[in-house]
Design an enzyme around this catalytic site. Structure first.
Site, PDB file in Angstrom:
ATOM      1  N   THR A   1       1.946  -7.996  -1.746  1.00 31.85           N
ATOM      2  CA  THR A   1       2.046  -7.757  -0.305  1.00 31.85           C
ATOM      3  C   THR A   1       1.526  -8.950   0.484  1.00 31.85           C
ATOM      4  O   THR A   1       1.877  -9.133   1.647  1.00 31.85           O
ATOM      5  CB  THR A   1       1.270  -6.484   0.112  1.00 31.85           C
ATOM      6  OG1 THR A   1       0.021  -6.457  -0.588  1.00 31.85           O
ATOM      7  CG2 THR A   1       2.055  -5.229  -0.219  1.00 31.85           C
TER       8      THR A   1
ATOM      9  N   LYS B   1      -1.141 -13.212 -12.719  1.00 34.40           N
ATOM     10  CA  LYS B   1      -0.898 -13.809 -11.399  1.00 34.40           C
ATOM     11  C   LYS B   1      -0.905 -15.338 -11.475  1.00 34.40           C
ATOM     12  O   LYS B   1      -0.537 -16.024 -10.543  1.00 34.40           O
ATOM     13  CB  LYS B   1      -1.938 -13.313 -10.392  1.00 34.40           C
ATOM     14  CG  LYS B   1      -1.836 -11.810 -10.084  1.00 34.40           C
ATOM     15  CD  LYS B   1      -2.914 -11.375  -9.100  1.00 34.40           C
ATOM     16  CE  LYS B   1      -2.988  -9.873  -8.904  1.00 34.40           C
ATOM     17  NZ  LYS B   1      -1.930  -9.321  -8.025  1.00 34.40           N
TER      18      LYS B   1
ATOM     19  N   HIS C   1       2.438   1.656  -9.623  1.00 39.35           N
ATOM     20  CA  HIS C   1       2.172   0.324  -9.066  1.00 39.35           C
ATOM     21  C   HIS C   1       2.107  -0.787 -10.098  1.00 39.35           C
ATOM     22  O   HIS C   1       1.734  -1.920  -9.760  1.00 39.35           O
ATOM     23  CB  HIS C   1       0.851   0.312  -8.297  1.00 39.35           C
ATOM     24  CG  HIS C   1       0.855   1.149  -7.069  1.00 39.35           C
ATOM     25  ND1 HIS C   1       1.185   0.657  -5.829  1.00 39.35           N
ATOM     26  CD2 HIS C   1       0.594   2.463  -6.887  1.00 39.35           C
ATOM     27  CE1 HIS C   1       1.104   1.625  -4.924  1.00 39.35           C
ATOM     28  NE2 HIS C   1       0.746   2.739  -5.549  1.00 39.35           N
TER      29      HIS C   1
ATOM     30  N   LYS D   1      -5.713 -13.826  -3.971  1.00 39.39           N
ATOM     31  CA  LYS D   1      -5.407 -12.527  -4.550  1.00 39.39           C
ATOM     32  C   LYS D   1      -6.384 -12.342  -5.705  1.00 39.39           C
ATOM     33  O   LYS D   1      -7.093 -13.273  -6.061  1.00 39.39           O
ATOM     34  CB  LYS D   1      -3.960 -12.433  -5.041  1.00 39.39           C
ATOM     35  CG  LYS D   1      -3.514 -13.613  -5.904  1.00 39.39           C
ATOM     36  CD  LYS D   1      -2.030 -13.530  -6.254  1.00 39.39           C
ATOM     37  CE  LYS D   1      -1.115 -14.123  -5.185  1.00 39.39           C
ATOM     38  NZ  LYS D   1      -0.050 -13.253  -4.733  1.00 39.39           N
TER      39      LYS D   1
ATOM     40  N   LYS E   1       2.484 -11.017   4.132  1.00 35.59           N
ATOM     41  CA  LYS E   1       1.529 -11.410   5.188  1.00 35.59           C
ATOM     42  C   LYS E   1       1.683 -12.889   5.529  1.00 35.59           C
ATOM     43  O   LYS E   1       1.678 -13.277   6.697  1.00 35.59           O
ATOM     44  CB  LYS E   1       0.087 -11.135   4.730  1.00 35.59           C
ATOM     45  CG  LYS E   1      -0.222  -9.652   4.643  1.00 35.59           C
ATOM     46  CD  LYS E   1      -1.493  -9.345   3.854  1.00 35.59           C
ATOM     47  CE  LYS E   1      -1.454  -7.893   3.398  1.00 35.59           C
ATOM     48  NZ  LYS E   1      -2.443  -7.568   2.356  1.00 35.59           N
TER      49      LYS E   1
HETATM   50  C1  8GP Z   1      -0.657  -3.421  -7.349  1.00 39.22           C
HETATM   51  C2  8GP Z   1       0.404  -4.409  -7.797  1.00 39.22           C
HETATM   52  O1  8GP Z   1      -0.144  -5.272  -8.758  1.00 39.22           O
HETATM   53  C3  8GP Z   1       0.923  -5.196  -6.613  1.00 39.22           C
HETATM   54  O2  8GP Z   1       1.992  -5.993  -7.016  1.00 39.22           O
HETATM   55  C4  8GP Z   1       1.395  -4.242  -5.528  1.00 39.22           C
HETATM   56  O3  8GP Z   1       1.769  -4.956  -4.376  1.00 39.22           O
HETATM   57  C5  8GP Z   1       0.277  -3.282  -5.174  1.00 39.22           C
HETATM   58  O4  8GP Z   1      -0.145  -2.574  -6.328  1.00 39.22           O
HETATM   59  C6  8GP Z   1       0.705  -2.258  -4.145  1.00 39.22           C
HETATM   60  O5  8GP Z   1       1.820  -1.570  -4.583  1.00 39.22           O
HETATM   61  N1  8GP Z   1      -1.014  -2.600  -8.474  1.00 39.22           N
HETATM   62  C7  8GP Z   1      -2.260  -2.244  -8.722  1.00 39.22           C
HETATM   63  O6  8GP Z   1      -3.207  -2.623  -8.059  1.00 39.22           O
HETATM   64  C8  8GP Z   1      -2.454  -1.324  -9.830  1.00 39.22           C
HETATM   65  O7  8GP Z   1      -1.507  -0.958 -10.479  1.00 39.22           O
HETATM   66  N2  8GP Z   1      -3.707  -0.919 -10.022  1.00 39.22           N
HETATM   67  C9  8GP Z   1      -4.175   0.067 -10.918  1.00 39.22           C
HETATM   68  C10 8GP Z   1      -3.371   1.203 -11.278  1.00 39.22           C
HETATM   69  C11 8GP Z   1      -3.824   0.142 -12.294  1.00 39.22           C
END
Ligand code: 8GP
Length: 834
Positions: free
Chosen positions: A678, A573, A374, A567, A682
């Site tokens: 995401t 960001k 992610h 967010k 929305k």
């Molecule tokens: C998030 C991303 O930042 C976001 O762009 C994406 O929409 C979301 O995941 C769902 O896929 N990533 C994280 O929150 C993340 O990587 N968190 C921890 C693992 C470090």
């Protein structure tokens, strides 16, 4: 021990099956019964909280009968199941969602009305289940909704934190964190005290010889903590399928106290043991896109993973199949690297407990797991000190070393002339303090690795996981672009828009097949339709304006353009870019003559989001936003032309009010940093346009809705590296308008300039890593375009409708079907409603 009722007695059970309520009278009976018996109250002592509790219990009873049948059906059919392992499930409120998914919200509304309550007030009593930080946790929640709605046999596994994400208060413009104790009364969970697993920590490994003369490893000593299951029913939309989310809670093994100690008079230390055990599931770590290698966090991970795998393996063993069939019956998805120890744990169970040979076991393991990445941010990539893993999980470290050894042996053969490759891809990083690289372990132990948007999936293949693409070939790496559930994010959050859409798209079917939204395009020319659309948007803005007034005391004009960025607060960001832009707008307005000012478009800039408690710079950003608001909002020259709002404690239930109310929302991360996003989906699905960078899912949103319907700006991902290099090694000039903004802050216009020195310094003196200055001009110009565009309301509304019509791709149902086909190899188990 199986405890099923013998055949001859089953008829009595069938005769007495629990009947689900299906109409107003039935519903009211259930509510009254729960008020009187479960809550031990009466109509003389029934407030909104009691009405909420009883309504939830009535619906929970309904869900649980469907839940039972779903589990029976899945067991009976013995199909392959999906297990979604996530340390975060950001569920939000359950009641409204349950009522809508089972199709009985109107029944409940009328029933509650007759009993003396307004359904909206009752719904509001519920505390959000906030077991997540942001996008990653909310994605898991959307996936559960889709899995159930599409009838997939699927379970979620997570931790039952006593404290979810903290509550954010804003005091004197600063974030203050308050614990979120949410379990006081939670009607949505079923404690399963009979489903518990002993989890071992610490200790040592002994080698012994077993009866067949084979050397085996035995993990002994250390301490045991008990995992207790709490089940949360997950109702599908318009289907009886009700899946399970199993959350583990920790408690001291062997009951309440260590009786030995207790009897010896050591009461305090027996209680201390108990508390120490309970600490494991006590609190969610509040970091988003950041890892801090805390021992308790690793304990949480193993505790949850070991309990879940025990459960999964137990269920598989009931079917009496051969071990090699395990991957045909079980697919486990790792939501980021947090559950990576599951790979090691399954290997351990297979070789140490079940006596399989290494290779046979490893084959099973790698065919079972899939891993979703992610983020590419280096500070978020998990690594654990070898010493810590050794101490906490001595047997697991040995297995990790073996996995790495066999892996590196293969690499050595395949790339004989590339010694550096071994160092680069080793699961063990040979640094000063040796580290286990969890992402590499996850890749080596899975059969598929996916990113969450096209750009992101490309980036992981060319940057952080580049070597692994060479090693395994490109087919192991794939993309599944994120999505959101339209049930919660449209139907529940924006009921009037959902209804209007339904009237043009052939009813509510679009909630199950979101591509049906495309029918809206035929109606864009319909004036009356556009008027209704605009009217709904306005009503949603009025609702948000009221919320703003209640929460902050500031009056905003709903006729203004609502510009929203909600967010987690993070430098990547770029909320700082937004607030610098707001200051620039303020200065521009101030410099105008009054007549000219009158011609300007009034705007409300709305921010919301939490900063990780240890993330100092993010907290400074929150402070600056509030400081700017404090000045601008009471400036009489400006009046309604600009208001700056920071909404405290952004969470899922607030997002449901905020998303339907935007005209424009901001998704402005430095290109290449936001994996997907995401909330962009929305906002567009709710008829708002977006301003954004070419990053994450913005790119695919643009492709779907058309570039005329989105406001893109800024540098591209491919240019970021060169720009950063130039900042550090070349001359770095700051955008002149941005410089003026900085000067104004430094003059003290927004309070003590010293407070914001670091934010300015990051851009001016420290290489501007997030490219705020590089993108500033393009950002401001694009906001000009937004203003101009908004003046032509007819065209604006047409853009909004066109965008919604083309958002079908971004349903989480599409994601789940892609995972199902390309990663899990599972099929839905459809059912008829009885
Ligand atoms: C998030 C991303 O930042 C976001 O762009 C994406 O929409 C979301 O995941 C769902 O896929 N990533 C994280 O929150 C993340 O990587 N968190 C921890 C693992 C470090």
């Amino acid at each position: 021990v199986e405890a099923s009722i013998p055949e001859p007695q089953r008829e009595a059970w069938q005769r007495n099956q629990v009947a689900n309520f299906a109409n107003k009278d039935g519903f009211e009976r259930e509510v009254v019964r729960h008020v009187e018996t479960t809550l031990a109250r009466s109509m003389f002592n029934c407030d909104e909280v009691a009405a909420y509790s009883a309504t939830s219990l009535a619906f929970r009873d309904r869900l649980i009968t469907d839940w039972n049948k779903t589990q029976q059906r899945q067991t009976f059919r013995d199909t392959k199941r999906v297990y979604y392992l996530s340390l975060e499930f950001l569920m939000g409120r359950a009641l409204d969602n349950a009522m809508l998914n089972v199709g009985l919200k109107d029944v409940a509304k009328d029933g509650l009305n007759e009993l003396g309550f307004r359904i909206e007030d009752v719904i509001k009593q519920e505390h959000d289940a906030a077991l997540g930080n942001g996008g990653l946790g909310r994605l898991a929640a959307c996936f559960l909704d889709s899995l159930a709605s599409l009838n997939y046999p699927a379970w979620g596994y997570g931790l039952r934190y006593r404290y979810g994400i903290f509550k954010q208060e804003i005091i004197d413009g600063y974030q203050v964190e308050v614990p979120d104790y949410w379990l006081d009364f939670n009607p949505w969970e079923f404690p399963r005290h009979d489903v518990n697993v002993d989890i071992q920590f610490f200790g040592h490994v002994n080698k012994t010889t077993n009866a067949d003369g084979k050397t085996v490893s035995v993990w002994e000593g250390g301490e045991i903590v008990q995992a207790v299951a709490y089940d949360v029913p997950i109702p599908g939309y318009d289907t009886p399928t009700t899946n399970n989310l199993r959350l583990w809670s920790s408690k001291a093994s062997g009951g309440e106290f260590d009786f030995q100690k207790f009897n010896n008079g050591d009461y305090e230390s027996s209680v201390a043991d108990q508390q120490r055990a309970e600490t494991i599931s006590a609190v969610l770590y509040p970091n988003d896109n950041l890892e801090r290698g805390k021992e308790l966090r690793l304990k949480q991970q193993y505790f949850w993973v070991a309990a879940s795998l025990y459960d999964i393996v137990r269920r598989f063993k009931k079917s009496k199949r051969a071990w090699r069939e395990f991957p045909e019956q079980v697919a486990i998805q790792l939501n980021d690297t947090h559950p990576t120890l599951a790979i090691v744990e399954l290997q351990r169970i297979l070789i140490d407990v079940e006596g399989l040979e290494w290779d046979a076991a490893w084959d099973i393991v790698t065919n079972t797991f899939g891993y979703t990445n992610h983020t590419v941010l280096p500070e978020a990539l998990e690594k654990w000190p070898v010493g810590l893993v050794q101490h906490l999980l001595p047997r697991h470290l040995q297995i990790i070393y073996d996995i790495n050894l066999y892996f590196l042996q293969k690499i050595e053969k395949a790339f004989p002339n590339d010694r550096d490759m071994l160092r680069r891809v080793s699961i063990i990083e040979e640094s000063q303090i040796k580290m286990v690289r969890m992402a590499f372990l996850a890749i080596v132990g899975s059969h598929k690795v996916n990113g969450v948007a096209e750009l992101h999936s490309d980036l992981i293949k060319t940057t952080i996981f580049k070597d692994f693409v060479q090693i395994y070939g490109p087919d192991k790496f794939t993309n599944v672009t994120n999505g959101i559930t339209p049930r919660r994010w449209l139907h529940q959050a924006n009921p009037r828009l959902s209804e209007l859409i339904a009237s043009k798209c052939g009813g509510l079917e679009f909630l199950k097949d979101l591509t049906l939204l495309n029918k809206l395009e035929q109606h864009i020319g319909d004036k009356e339709f556009r008027r209704e659309w605009a009217e709904i948007k306005y009503a949603n803005k009025v609702r948000l304006a009221k919320h703003i007034k209640d929460a902050t005391g500031v009056t905003v004009n709903p006729a203004s353009l609502f510009d929203i960025q909600v967010k987690r607060i993070h430098e990547y960001k770029r909320q700082q870019l937004n607030i610098f832009g707001v200051i620039h707008r303020y200065l521009t307005l101030k410099a105008m003559k009054p007549e000219e000012r009158k011609k300007q478009l009034p705007r409300v800039s709305i921010f919301g989001g939490k900063a990780a408690p240890g993330y100092w710079m993010a907290k400074q950003i929150i402070h600056l936003i509030n400081a700017v608001g404090a000045v601008v909002n009471k400036d009489e020259d400006i009046g309604d032309l600009l208001k700056v709002i920071f909404l405290e404690d952004y969470n899922v239930s607030k997002a449901e009010i905020i998303c339907p109310a935007s005209d424009i929302s901001e998704h402005i991360s430095t290109a290449g940093t936001e994996a997907s996003g995401t909330s962009n989906m929305k906002f567009v699905l709710n008829g708002g346009l977006i301003i954004g960078t070419c990053d994450g899912a913005n790119i695919e949103i643009t492709r779907e809705i058309g570039e005329n319907n989105i406001f893109l700006f800024g540098n591209l991902a491919e240019d970021v590296e060169d720009l950063r290099h130039a900042h550090t090694y070349g001359s770095h000039t700051i955008d002149s308008d941005l410089d003026k903004v900085f000067d104004e802050i430094e003059k003290g216009t927004f309070g003590t300039p010293h407070d914001f020195g670091a934010m300015i310094g990051a851009v001016r003196n420290h290489g501007d890593y997030y490219l705020v200055s590089d993108d500033f001009h393009s950002y401001m110009e694009t906001h000009q375009l937004v203003d101009e565009s908004y003046r032509n309301q007819d065209e604006w509304i047409a853009k909004c409708i066109t965008s919604v019509a083309r958002m079908g791709f971004f349903t989480s149902d599409r994601c789940i079907n892609e995972y199902g086909e390309e990663i899990w190899n599972v099929e839905p188990l459809p059912v008829e409603r009885n």
